[in-house]
Write a protein that holds these residues in place. Structure first.
Motif, PDB file in Angstrom:
ATOM      1  N   ASP A   1    -106.399 -15.912 113.280  1.00  0.00           N
ATOM      2  CA  ASP A   1    -106.305 -17.068 114.162  1.00  0.00           C
ATOM      3  C   ASP A   1    -104.933 -17.216 114.805  1.00  0.00           C
ATOM      4  O   ASP A   1    -104.795 -17.824 115.868  1.00  0.00           O
ATOM      5  CB  ASP A   1    -106.649 -18.356 113.397  1.00  0.00           C
ATOM      6  CG  ASP A   1    -108.128 -18.704 113.516  1.00  0.00           C
ATOM      7  OD1 ASP A   1    -108.842 -18.010 114.274  1.00  0.00           O
ATOM      8  OD2 ASP A   1    -108.568 -19.647 112.843  1.00  0.00           O
ATOM      9  N   ASP A   2    -103.908 -16.654 114.165  1.00  0.00           N
ATOM     10  CA  ASP A   2    -102.565 -16.711 114.742  1.00  0.00           C
ATOM     11  C   ASP A   2    -102.458 -15.907 116.027  1.00  0.00           C
ATOM     12  O   ASP A   2    -101.495 -16.084 116.796  1.00  0.00           O
ATOM     13  CB  ASP A   2    -101.531 -16.203 113.737  1.00  0.00           C
ATOM     14  CG  ASP A   2    -101.391 -17.117 112.526  1.00  0.00           C
ATOM     15  OD1 ASP A   2    -101.376 -18.348 112.718  1.00  0.00           O
ATOM     16  OD2 ASP A   2    -101.320 -16.608 111.392  1.00  0.00           O
TER      17      ASP A   2
ATOM     18  N   ALA B   1    -102.574 -14.686 110.006  1.00  0.00           N
ATOM     19  CA  ALA B   1    -104.039 -14.666 109.992  1.00  0.00           C
ATOM     20  C   ALA B   1    -104.536 -14.273 111.381  1.00  0.00           C
ATOM     21  O   ALA B   1    -103.793 -14.338 112.361  1.00  0.00           O
ATOM     22  CB  ALA B   1    -104.583 -16.030 109.595  1.00  0.00           C
TER      23      ALA B   1
ATOM     24  N   THR C   1    -101.563  -8.610 109.888  1.00  0.00           N
ATOM     25  CA  THR C   1    -101.938  -9.869 109.233  1.00  0.00           C
ATOM     26  C   THR C   1    -101.388  -9.932 107.801  1.00  0.00           C
ATOM     27  O   THR C   1    -100.368 -10.567 107.559  1.00  0.00           O
ATOM     28  CB  THR C   1    -103.474 -10.024 109.238  1.00  0.00           C
ATOM     29  OG1 THR C   1    -104.096  -8.855 108.664  1.00  0.00           O
ATOM     30  CG2 THR C   1    -103.998 -10.221 110.657  1.00  0.00           C
ATOM     31  N   GLN C   2    -102.025  -9.261 106.864  1.00  0.00           N
ATOM     32  CA  GLN C   2    -101.625  -9.348 105.453  1.00  0.00           C
ATOM     33  C   GLN C   2    -100.169  -8.956 105.231  1.00  0.00           C
ATOM     34  O   GLN C   2     -99.452  -9.605 104.461  1.00  0.00           O
ATOM     35  CB  GLN C   2    -102.512  -8.444 104.608  1.00  0.00           C
ATOM     36  CG  GLN C   2    -103.992  -8.758 104.653  1.00  0.00           C
ATOM     37  CD  GLN C   2    -104.810  -7.699 103.941  1.00  0.00           C
ATOM     38  OE1 GLN C   2    -104.382  -7.139 102.931  1.00  0.00           O
ATOM     39  NE2 GLN C   2    -105.994  -7.416 104.459  1.00  0.00           N
TER      40      GLN C   2
ATOM     41  N   ASP D   1     -97.887 -11.910 106.597  1.00  0.00           N
ATOM     42  CA  ASP D   1     -98.288 -13.303 106.335  1.00  0.00           C
ATOM     43  C   ASP D   1     -98.809 -14.005 107.582  1.00  0.00           C
ATOM     44  O   ASP D   1     -98.461 -15.158 107.869  1.00  0.00           O
ATOM     45  CB  ASP D   1     -97.127 -14.106 105.735  1.00  0.00           C
ATOM     46  CG  ASP D   1     -96.703 -13.598 104.365  1.00  0.00           C
ATOM     47  OD1 ASP D   1     -97.405 -12.721 103.819  1.00  0.00           O
ATOM     48  OD2 ASP D   1     -95.677 -14.069 103.847  1.00  0.00           O
TER      49      ASP D   1
END
Length: 316
Positions: free
Chosen positions: A145-146, A143, A137-138, A141
């Motif tokens: 939800d992706d 989230a 995630t971080q 880039d």
């Protein structure tokens, strides 16, 4: 000299020492000096060579000085002490033998053996616990939800549950040529599917996965070009490929592929780069590297390894 069964406890004179311990060089932080082995205490459950072993060595030095070295070990299979000592030693030895191993087609076998020993060590130390989700995630880039409703594949996953955090997905697969051996390390209890396969031949149909990742593994593969072709094949159109890999390091037994900074170009034209970051290799933990914000200084001419992070999207 030894009790044939049960537990033996012996005080040995050097001339009776069956392990033939050499003299001990003492004084790491001062002038070296030699000492001779005076006594040794051995505790072992005889008849089982992998049983716990406890050694006490006493060394005699000039003018009556002595040093005692105690070593408790429970065998290579279950001893963090042995893994701390033997795994780096094994890596150095195999790296020196790499040209010979390649010449006799034994390099891949040696690589697999070393990688499994590495994961045994890492699992015992639990160094990686809790860091995987930020890598997905971080670091790139994205989230959580992706990932919702998506099919996810992690190539070169190892045995520590890289996708256990991804409860929102409809399918989460870890692919590794050692996945069957990882069952001995507890992968059967993980909330993901492990598949024993090579990255050069991924056993899934074209476009099956929405997100494919490969963190710290692309330089481990046997055939880089074939692996890239398979990645491009199994990612769905509009899907994402996530890559984190060390660059510009010398070939080793576990990492025989040297990756250049322009690795992203090998995924063209099927994939386009959306995120690209270059870091100094200040740590093997990618999240620590990201948080350090130590971006690679390409103006510095010193040859050294780095880390490249890529997010690519399949457009063709």
């Amino acid at each position: 000299m030894f009790t044939p069964a049960g537990t033996a406890r012996q005080s040995l004179h050097p001339k009776d020492n069956p392990f033939n311990w050499p003299d001990f060089r003492f004084g790491r932080n001062g002038a070296p000096r030699w000492g001779s082995l005076a006594t040794a205490t051995v505790v072992r459950k005889w008849g089982n060579p992998r049983a716990p072993l406890k050694l006490t060595r006493t060394y005699a030095f000039p003018k009556g000085a002595t040093a005692v070295h105690r070593w408790t070990d429970s065998g290579f299979d279950g001893s963090p002490i042995e893994r701390e000592r033997l795994v780096p030693m094994l890596a150095r030895s195999l790296d020196r033998l790499l040209p010979t191993l390649k010449a006799i087609n034994a390099d891949v076998f040696a690589k697999r053996a070393f990688e499994f020993a590495f994961w045994m060590k890492l699992r015992a130390q639990q160094r990686m616990s809790g860091i995987y989700e930020p890598c997905f995630t971080q670091l790139v880039d994205l989230a959580l939800d992706d990932y919702r409703g998506k099919r996810v594949l992690d190539i070169g996953c190892g045995p520590l549950g890289t996708l256990e955090w991804a409860d929102m997905t409809v399918e989460r697969v870890g692919l590794d040529p050692l996945a069957n051996l990882y069952q001995k390390l507890g992968t059967d209890s993980h909330k993901m599917t492990y598949v024993t396969a090579h990255s050069e031949s991924i056993p899934y149909p074209d476009g099956h996965f929405d997100i494919v990742s490969c963190f710290n593994a692309l330089d481990h593969v046997d055939d880089l070009d074939q692996t890239i072709a398979e990645i491009k094949r199994v990612v769905a159109k509009g899907g994402i490929f996530l890559l984190g890999v060390d660059t510009n390091h010398a070939a080793t037994i576990a990492e025989p592929i040297t990756i250049d900074w322009d690795i992203g170009k090998k995924f063209h034209p099927e994939m386009s780069i959306e995120v690209e970051r270059h870091y100094e290799r200040s740590s093997t933990n990618y999240i620590d590297v990201m948080n350090s914000k130590a971006f690679f200084d390409h103006a510095d001419p010193r040859p050294r390894p780095g880390i490249i992070i890529l997010k690519l999207r399949k457009v063709l």
